[in-house]
Motif scaffolding. Structure first.
Motif, PDB file in Angstrom:
ATOM      1  N   ALA A 191       3.225   5.216   6.092  1.00 22.89           N
ATOM      2  CA  ALA A 191       2.006   4.195   5.570  1.00 22.89           C
ATOM      3  C   ALA A 191       1.684   4.498   4.494  1.00 22.89           C
ATOM      4  O   ALA A 191       0.930   3.513   4.290  1.00 22.89           O
ATOM      5  N   PHE A 192       1.997   4.457   3.438  1.00 28.17           N
ATOM      6  CA  PHE A 192       1.227   4.213   1.869  1.00 28.17           C
ATOM      7  C   PHE A 192       2.295   3.298   1.556  1.00 28.17           C
ATOM      8  O   PHE A 192       3.635   2.831   1.967  1.00 28.17           O
ATOM      9  N   ALA A 193       1.358   2.255   1.049  1.00 30.33           N
ATOM     10  CA  ALA A 193       1.625   0.513   1.006  1.00 30.33           C
ATOM     11  C   ALA A 193       2.128   0.579  -1.010  1.00 30.33           C
ATOM     12  O   ALA A 193       2.763   0.591  -1.718  1.00 30.33           O
ATOM     13  N   TYR A 194       1.409   1.875  -1.313  1.00 30.87           N
ATOM     14  CA  TYR A 194       1.788   2.167  -3.225  1.00 30.87           C
ATOM     15  C   TYR A 194       2.453   2.928  -3.752  1.00 30.87           C
ATOM     16  O   TYR A 194       3.822   3.117  -3.981  1.00 30.87           O
ATOM     17  N   ALA A 195       2.560   4.080  -3.189  1.00 25.41           N
ATOM     18  CA  ALA A 195       2.937   5.476  -3.631  1.00 25.41           C
ATOM     19  C   ALA A 195       3.860   5.643  -3.526  1.00 25.41           C
ATOM     20  O   ALA A 195       3.976   5.533  -1.702  1.00 25.41           O
ATOM     21  N   ASN A 196       5.167   6.453  -3.614  1.00 26.14           N
ATOM     22  CA  ASN A 196       6.454   6.897  -3.029  1.00 26.14           C
ATOM     23  C   ASN A 196       6.133   8.488  -2.713  1.00 26.14           C
ATOM     24  O   ASN A 196       5.964   9.805  -2.639  1.00 26.14           O
ATOM     25  N   ALA A 237      -4.912   2.157   0.780  1.00 28.14           N
ATOM     26  CA  ALA A 237      -5.247   3.039   1.818  1.00 28.14           C
ATOM     27  C   ALA A 237      -6.520   2.418   2.858  1.00 28.14           C
ATOM     28  O   ALA A 237      -6.550   2.638   3.792  1.00 28.14           O
ATOM     29  N   TYR A 238      -7.200   2.712   1.191  1.00 35.54           N
ATOM     30  CA  TYR A 238      -9.492   2.459   1.639  1.00 35.54           C
ATOM     31  C   TYR A 238      -9.264   1.122   2.596  1.00 35.54           C
ATOM     32  O   TYR A 238     -10.897   0.922   2.448  1.00 35.54           O
ATOM     33  N   GLY A 239      -8.701  -0.327   2.228  1.00 40.23           N
ATOM     34  CA  GLY A 239      -8.659  -0.949   2.600  1.00 40.23           C
ATOM     35  C   GLY A 239      -9.412  -2.202   1.745  1.00 40.23           C
ATOM     36  O   GLY A 239      -9.969  -3.414   1.938  1.00 40.23           O
ATOM     37  N   ALA A 240      -8.971  -1.323  -0.104  1.00 40.27           N
ATOM     38  CA  ALA A 240      -9.873  -2.566  -0.967  1.00 40.27           C
ATOM     39  C   ALA A 240      -9.248  -3.294  -1.219  1.00 40.27           C
ATOM     40  O   ALA A 240      -9.318  -3.541  -2.689  1.00 40.27           O
ATOM     41  N   VAL A 241      -7.440  -3.893  -0.585  1.00 48.87           N
ATOM     42  CA  VAL A 241      -6.756  -4.627  -1.250  1.00 48.87           C
ATOM     43  C   VAL A 241      -7.109  -5.607  -0.214  1.00 48.87           C
ATOM     44  O   VAL A 241      -6.762  -5.387   0.591  1.00 48.87           O
ATOM     45  N   GLN A 247      -5.952   1.838   6.341  1.00 47.50           N
ATOM     46  CA  GLN A 247      -5.428   3.210   7.610  1.00 47.50           C
ATOM     47  C   GLN A 247      -6.709   3.396   7.790  1.00 47.50           C
ATOM     48  O   GLN A 247      -7.627   4.270   7.320  1.00 47.50           O
ATOM     49  N   ALA A 248      -5.879   3.881   9.588  1.00 46.96           N
ATOM     50  CA  ALA A 248      -6.822   5.213  10.094  1.00 46.96           C
ATOM     51  C   ALA A 248      -7.242   6.280   9.883  1.00 46.96           C
ATOM     52  O   ALA A 248      -7.782   7.504   9.336  1.00 46.96           O
ATOM     53  N   PHE A 249      -6.615   6.610   9.003  1.00 48.17           N
ATOM     54  CA  PHE A 249      -6.631   8.231   8.018  1.00 48.17           C
ATOM     55  C   PHE A 249      -7.134   8.170   6.207  1.00 48.17           C
ATOM     56  O   PHE A 249      -7.854   9.355   5.689  1.00 48.17           O
ATOM     57  N   ALA A 250      -7.789   7.072   6.353  1.00 44.89           N
ATOM     58  CA  ALA A 250      -8.707   6.944   4.479  1.00 44.89           C
ATOM     59  C   ALA A 250      -9.413   6.539   5.694  1.00 44.89           C
ATOM     60  O   ALA A 250     -10.680   5.521   6.112  1.00 44.89           O
TER      61      ALA A 250
END
Length: 341
Positions: A191-196, A237-241, A247-250
């Motif tokens: 679910a991560f969009a940037y970090a591994n 994750a927090y929809g700031a992009v 994400q639901a977990f944010a």
């Protein structure tokens, strides 16, 4: 000359900690399995009485075994290119497997430390000299009885048999919790969009080991790389992009207005930290500490100005707080150190 092909072993066992055992029978049955988990399609992981972690890589995953080639017989000094290329590929694969193994160790012990509210102690970052091949035989992990195996497992086994005071038992409940937590990270990583997530957690673990060894500049540099990656992940994750759904977990409230990927990429880290603070995702205290760490990182990387062990220790807690924005359960890899005056 003859080229012999055989499949690379698909299992590695590491001893990630010198002080913690996972079962009450570690002295008599050190490699008995006490817990098991599966990480996506990558591996099945076994946790053993003595605290060893055994990892069986699955054929369906990105770390599956490949064929290795050996040149034997007359003319073996003129090794074909495809043989040397495969050796390089195996080295890369084993390096990735080792990073995964340290990620698993970091995930398990990071969760245990958070549950127990204790600092990470006795941690070891496994290297290619510290791994053993194994087979599962029923409820026991079997390794070949060699001097190498004795060197990897012997010191801790001797300490367990002597009931050394430093040996600490991880309860079955805490170990089960840590196993479930680690297993759940497979879905979170996707679910991560940037970090591994795997790399960040492995680096966070290695930074804690370095901090304990009082190698503060190395620990600080690695952990700051983790912090920067997690800061960027928080925006996604927090929809700031824009175009990236929250994400639901944010779960934390914030007031940040979404920006484009290009705008986020062009913003420097100072501004990103200010955005997180202004949007209410991090406290002003954490924001100020991150800014101080950012300046110290710049001095370290561009001027070779070292940081003190107190700075690398403080950064551990900052990384912990950033993980708290992205994980559903407490997690921390904070190690201490010993000093004599």
């Amino acid at each position: 000359m003859q080229i012999i092909a055989k499949r690379l072993v698909d299992s590695i066992l590491i001893m990630p900690n010198t002080e913690h055992v996972f079962g009450t029978d570690a002295a008599a049955a050190p490699l008995a399995i006490v817990a098991q988990l599966t990480f996506g399609d990558i591996a099945t992981i076994y946790l053993t009485e003595l605290g060893a972690i055994a990892i069986q890589f699955l054929d369906s995953g990105e770390l599956a075994s490949i064929e290795q080639f050996d040149a034997v017989g007359p003319g073996a000094f003129a090794i074909p290119d495809h043989v040397t290329e495969r050796r390089d590929e195996i080295l890369v694969l084993q390096g990735r497997r080792l990073l995964f193994a340290n990620f698993i160790a970091g995930a398990v012990f990071g969760r245990i430390c958070a549950i127990r509210h204790t600092a990470l102690s006795g941690a070891v970052s496994a290297s290619m000299n510290d791994i053993l091949a194994f087979e599962r035989r029923g409820d026991v992990i079997a390794v070949e009885n060699t001097a190498y195996a004795t060197a990897v497992l012997g010191p801790k086994l001797a300490a367990a048999r002597q009931n050394a005071p430093r040996m600490q038992l991880i309860s079955a409940g805490d170990l089960s919790d840590a196993a479930r937590f680690t297993e759940s990270l497979a879905a979170r990583a996707s679910a991560f969009a940037y970090a591994n997530l795997q790399v960040c957690m492995a680096m966070n673990y290695q930074a804690a080991v370095l901090h304990h060894a009082q190698l503060a500049p190395a620990s600080f540099a690695i952990n700051f790389s983790v912090a920067e990656a997690l800061i960027n992940e928080v925006f996604f994750a927090y929809g700031a992009v824009t175009t990236v759904p929250r994400q639901a977990f944010a779960a934390h409230h914030h007031t940040m207005a979404p920006v484009s990927r290009k705008t986020l990429r062009e913003r420097n880290l100072k501004t990103k930290i200010e955005d997180l603070e202004g949007g209410g995702l991090i406290s002003s205290y954490l924001g100020q500490r991150l800014q101080t760490a950012r300046l110290a990182r710049n001095d370290l990387m561009h001027g070779a100005i070292p940081v003190a062990v107190t700075a690398s220790g403080d950064l551990q807690t900052m990384v912990r707080d950033l993980w708290g924005l992205l994980l559903d359960a407490p997690f921390e890899l904070n190690a201490g150190f010993v000093m004599r005056v």
